[in-house]
Design a protein around this motif. Structure first.
Motif, PDB file in Angstrom:
ATOM      1  N   GLN A 156       1.239  -0.913  -0.389  1.00  0.00           N
ATOM      2  CA  GLN A 156      -0.017   0.213  -0.331  1.00  0.00           C
ATOM      3  C   GLN A 156       0.979   1.179  -0.182  1.00  0.00           C
ATOM      4  OE1 GLN A 156      -2.918  -0.932   3.706  1.00  0.00           O
ATOM      5  NE2 GLN A 156      -3.887  -2.029   2.455  1.00  0.00           N
ATOM      6  N   ARG A 157       1.811   1.598   1.053  1.00  0.00           N
ATOM      7  CA  ARG A 157       2.623   2.264   0.766  1.00  0.00           C
ATOM      8  C   ARG A 157       3.429   2.703  -0.654  1.00  0.00           C
ATOM      9  NH1 ARG A 157       7.083   4.355   4.654  1.00  0.00           N
ATOM     10  NH2 ARG A 157       5.775   3.204   5.981  1.00  0.00           N
ATOM     11  N   TYR A 158       4.085   1.493  -1.220  1.00  0.00           N
ATOM     12  CA  TYR A 158       4.799   1.561  -2.580  1.00  0.00           C
ATOM     13  C   TYR A 158       3.796   1.685  -3.487  1.00  0.00           C
ATOM     14  CZ  TYR A 158       8.810   1.725   0.184  1.00  0.00           C
ATOM     15  OH  TYR A 158       9.992   2.483   1.169  1.00  0.00           O
ATOM     16  N   ASP A 159       1.919   1.687  -3.394  1.00  0.00           N
ATOM     17  CA  ASP A 159       1.334   1.563  -3.940  1.00  0.00           C
ATOM     18  C   ASP A 159       1.650   0.237  -5.447  1.00  0.00           C
ATOM     19  OD1 ASP A 159      -1.535   2.255  -5.701  1.00  0.00           O
ATOM     20  OD2 ASP A 159      -0.743   3.812  -6.718  1.00  0.00           O
ATOM     21  N   VAL A 160       2.072  -0.473  -5.109  1.00  0.00           N
ATOM     22  CA  VAL A 160       2.282  -1.876  -5.620  1.00  0.00           C
ATOM     23  C   VAL A 160       1.273  -3.373  -4.937  1.00  0.00           C
ATOM     24  CG1 VAL A 160       4.167  -0.702  -6.729  1.00  0.00           C
ATOM     25  CG2 VAL A 160       4.260  -2.577  -4.731  1.00  0.00           C
ATOM     26  N   PRO A 161       0.916  -3.923  -6.347  1.00  0.00           N
ATOM     27  CA  PRO A 161       0.116  -5.210  -5.971  1.00  0.00           C
ATOM     28  C   PRO A 161       1.233  -5.835  -5.258  1.00  0.00           C
ATOM     29  CG  PRO A 161       0.776  -5.063  -7.784  1.00  0.00           C
ATOM     30  CD  PRO A 161       1.351  -3.637  -7.618  1.00  0.00           C
ATOM     31  N   LEU A 162       0.329  -6.204  -4.024  1.00  0.00           N
ATOM     32  CA  LEU A 162       1.035  -7.146  -3.105  1.00  0.00           C
ATOM     33  C   LEU A 162       1.881  -8.386  -3.401  1.00  0.00           C
ATOM     34  CD1 LEU A 162       1.301  -8.251   0.296  1.00  0.00           C
ATOM     35  CD2 LEU A 162      -1.013  -9.963  -0.742  1.00  0.00           C
ATOM     36  N   ASN A 163       1.454  -8.952  -4.403  1.00  0.00           N
ATOM     37  CA  ASN A 163       3.171 -10.077  -4.839  1.00  0.00           C
ATOM     38  C   ASN A 163       4.866  -9.406  -5.655  1.00  0.00           C
ATOM     39  OD1 ASN A 163       0.917 -12.293  -4.271  1.00  0.00           O
ATOM     40  ND2 ASN A 163      -0.193 -12.675  -6.342  1.00  0.00           N
ATOM     41  N   THR A 164       4.104  -7.964  -6.556  1.00  0.00           N
ATOM     42  CA  THR A 164       4.774  -7.340  -7.019  1.00  0.00           C
ATOM     43  C   THR A 164       5.974  -6.842  -5.516  1.00  0.00           C
ATOM     44  OG1 THR A 164       3.616  -6.472  -8.682  1.00  0.00           O
ATOM     45  CG2 THR A 164       6.328  -4.886  -7.518  1.00  0.00           C
ATOM     46  N   MET A 165       5.309  -7.038  -3.891  1.00  0.00           N
ATOM     47  CA  MET A 165       6.315  -6.362  -3.361  1.00  0.00           C
ATOM     48  C   MET A 165       7.155  -7.726  -2.344  1.00  0.00           C
ATOM     49  SD  MET A 165       7.632  -4.155  -0.635  1.00  0.00           S
ATOM     50  CE  MET A 165       6.706  -3.282  -1.193  1.00  0.00           C
ATOM     51  N   ARG A 166       5.735  -9.053  -2.770  1.00  0.00           N
ATOM     52  CA  ARG A 166       6.838  -9.995  -2.429  1.00  0.00           C
ATOM     53  C   ARG A 166       7.656 -10.073  -3.382  1.00  0.00           C
ATOM     54  NH1 ARG A 166       1.286 -12.803  -1.574  1.00  0.00           N
ATOM     55  NH2 ARG A 166       1.029 -12.551   0.687  1.00  0.00           N
ATOM     56  N   THR A 167       7.765  -9.955  -4.845  1.00  0.00           N
ATOM     57  CA  THR A 167       8.839 -10.690  -5.188  1.00  0.00           C
ATOM     58  C   THR A 167       9.916  -9.484  -5.103  1.00  0.00           C
ATOM     59  OG1 THR A 167       7.193 -10.916  -6.915  1.00  0.00           O
ATOM     60  CG2 THR A 167       9.614 -10.536  -8.100  1.00  0.00           C
ATOM     61  N   TRP A 168       9.866  -8.280  -4.723  1.00  0.00           N
ATOM     62  CA  TRP A 168      10.446  -7.081  -4.692  1.00  0.00           C
ATOM     63  C   TRP A 168      11.811  -7.310  -3.558  1.00  0.00           C
ATOM     64  CZ3 TRP A 168       8.733  -1.158  -4.148  1.00  0.00           C
ATOM     65  CH2 TRP A 168       8.208  -0.680  -5.370  1.00  0.00           C
ATOM     66  N   ARG A 170      12.201 -10.320  -1.803  1.00  0.00           N
ATOM     67  CA  ARG A 170      12.595 -11.888  -2.234  1.00  0.00           C
ATOM     68  C   ARG A 170      13.784 -11.647  -3.160  1.00  0.00           C
ATOM     69  NH1 ARG A 170      13.446 -16.199  -4.899  1.00  0.00           N
ATOM     70  NH2 ARG A 170      13.354 -18.274  -4.915  1.00  0.00           N
ATOM     71  N   ARG A 171      13.517 -10.903  -4.542  1.00  0.00           N
ATOM     72  CA  ARG A 171      15.175 -10.661  -4.746  1.00  0.00           C
ATOM     73  C   ARG A 171      15.933  -9.663  -4.398  1.00  0.00           C
ATOM     74  NH1 ARG A 171      11.640  -9.381 -11.117  1.00  0.00           N
ATOM     75  NH2 ARG A 171      11.433 -11.666 -11.391  1.00  0.00           N
ATOM     76  N   GLY A 172      15.112  -8.254  -3.677  1.00  0.00           N
ATOM     77  CA  GLY A 172      15.942  -7.656  -3.374  1.00  0.00           C
ATOM     78  C   GLY A 172      17.054  -8.501  -1.981  1.00  0.00           C
ATOM     79  N   LEU A 173      17.010  -9.134  -1.199  1.00  0.00           N
ATOM     80  CA  LEU A 173      16.732 -10.481  -0.376  1.00  0.00           C
ATOM     81  C   LEU A 173      18.307 -11.384  -0.799  1.00  0.00           C
ATOM     82  CD1 LEU A 173      14.488 -11.229   2.273  1.00  0.00           C
ATOM     83  CD2 LEU A 173      16.284  -9.970   2.975  1.00  0.00           C
ATOM     84  N   LEU A 174      17.965 -11.656  -2.210  1.00  0.00           N
ATOM     85  CA  LEU A 174      18.677 -12.988  -2.877  1.00  0.00           C
ATOM     86  C   LEU A 174      19.824 -11.686  -3.455  1.00  0.00           C
ATOM     87  CD1 LEU A 174      16.444 -15.078  -4.962  1.00  0.00           C
ATOM     88  CD2 LEU A 174      17.822 -15.368  -3.006  1.00  0.00           C
ATOM     89  N   GLN A 175      19.321 -11.067  -3.885  1.00  0.00           N
ATOM     90  CA  GLN A 175      20.350  -9.930  -4.587  1.00  0.00           C
ATOM     91  C   GLN A 175      21.222  -8.936  -2.801  1.00  0.00           C
ATOM     92  OE1 GLN A 175      18.590  -6.929  -6.192  1.00  0.00           O
ATOM     93  NE2 GLN A 175      20.058  -7.052  -7.582  1.00  0.00           N
ATOM     94  N   LEU A 176      20.758  -9.656  -1.652  1.00  0.00           N
ATOM     95  CA  LEU A 176      22.125  -8.931  -0.289  1.00  0.00           C
ATOM     96  C   LEU A 176      22.956 -10.499  -0.123  1.00  0.00           C
ATOM     97  CD1 LEU A 176      19.302  -7.095   1.731  1.00  0.00           C
ATOM     98  CD2 LEU A 176      21.519  -6.182   0.567  1.00  0.00           C
ATOM     99  N   ARG A 177      21.924 -11.642  -0.402  1.00  0.00           N
ATOM    100  CA  ARG A 177      22.846 -12.698  -0.066  1.00  0.00           C
ATOM    101  C   ARG A 177      23.360 -12.824  -0.564  1.00  0.00           C
ATOM    102  NH1 ARG A 177      19.819 -17.715  -1.465  1.00  0.00           N
ATOM    103  NH2 ARG A 177      21.243 -17.435  -4.054  1.00  0.00           N
ATOM    104  N   ASP A 178      23.714 -12.086  -2.225  1.00  0.00           N
ATOM    105  CA  ASP A 178      25.253 -12.579  -3.008  1.00  0.00           C
ATOM    106  C   ASP A 178      25.866 -11.684  -2.517  1.00  0.00           C
ATOM    107  OD1 ASP A 178      23.451 -15.113  -4.037  1.00  0.00           O
ATOM    108  OD2 ASP A 178      23.062 -13.923  -6.148  1.00  0.00           O
ATOM    109  N   CYS A 179      25.521 -10.043  -2.412  1.00  0.00           N
ATOM    110  CA  CYS A 179      26.356  -9.281  -2.334  1.00  0.00           C
ATOM    111  C   CYS A 179      27.140  -9.746  -0.511  1.00  0.00           C
ATOM    112  CB  CYS A 179      25.704  -8.129  -1.813  1.00  0.00           C
ATOM    113  SG  CYS A 179      26.705  -6.724  -1.512  1.00  0.00           S
TER     114      CYS A 179
END
Length: 184
Positions: A156-168, A170-179
């Motif tokens: 709601q804060r970023y005005d994106v669908p719930l599944n889009t937020m979950r994807t953001w 998840r992908r962000g955490l994967l990028q952090l893990r790799d970094c």
């Protein structure tokens, strides 16, 4: 965790799973300051953070056998136990009253263990890796995993669908893990 390599932390957790009190004491001595810092940063109340820390170590005592040494990083597992417990307490507090903003004003402004944990090498590495993400996604990760906001609140804060937020997230955490992965 300070002064203990992952192998030693894993060994301590394995001994704790066998109910070794000396190992538990050693783990507590080594990890309590950082775990307290996590609690204090999230809960913003020293007394509540102290209570939470005691409960976290009870969870570690009872749940050490659930840590899989072949799968995870012991420091990350301990941090997750602390973070999740503190977030649960925040949610309980939020359910009791809506005055979280007033509770933040009560926190002790003096630098404490949380400031030390943030300025540690781990904190700097995490901040550096978060800086490599798209800014709004890095902020969403901070809000979700540090402040305890729900996926629904964030969508709601970023005005994106719930599944889009979950994807953001998840992908962000994967990028952090790799970094954050150690360079072999």
């Amino acid at each position: 965790m300070p002064n203990l390599p992952p192998e030693e932390l894993s060994h301590l957790l394995a001994r704790i799973a066998l109910r070794d009190r000396a190992a538990f004491r050693a783990l507590h001595d080594a990890c309590a300051p950082k775990l307290f810092g996590i609690c204090l940063r999230l809960l913003r109340d020293r007394r509540e953070a102290e209570d939470a820390l005691q409960e976290i170590f009870v969870k570690i005592w009872h749940g050490a056998d659930r840590f899989a040494t072949t799968v995870g990083n012991p420091s990350a597992w301990l941090n997750a136990v602390a973070r999740n417990h503190a977030i649960d307490r925040l949610r309980q507090r939020k359910a009791r009253y809506d005055g979280l903003d007033s509770a933040r004003e009560l926190a002790d402004p003096a630098p404490g263990p949380e400031a030390q944990a943030i300025t540690s090498d781990d904190g700097r590495r995490i901040d550096d890796c978060l800086g490599r993400l798209v800014p709004e996604r890095a902020e969403a990760i901070r809000l979700a995993y540090v402040e305890g906001e729900t996926y629904l609140d964030l969508s709601q804060r970023y005005d994106v669908p719930l599944n889009t937020m979950r994807t953001w997230l998840r992908r962000g955490l994967l990028q952090l893990r790799d970094c954050l992965a150690p360079v072999a």
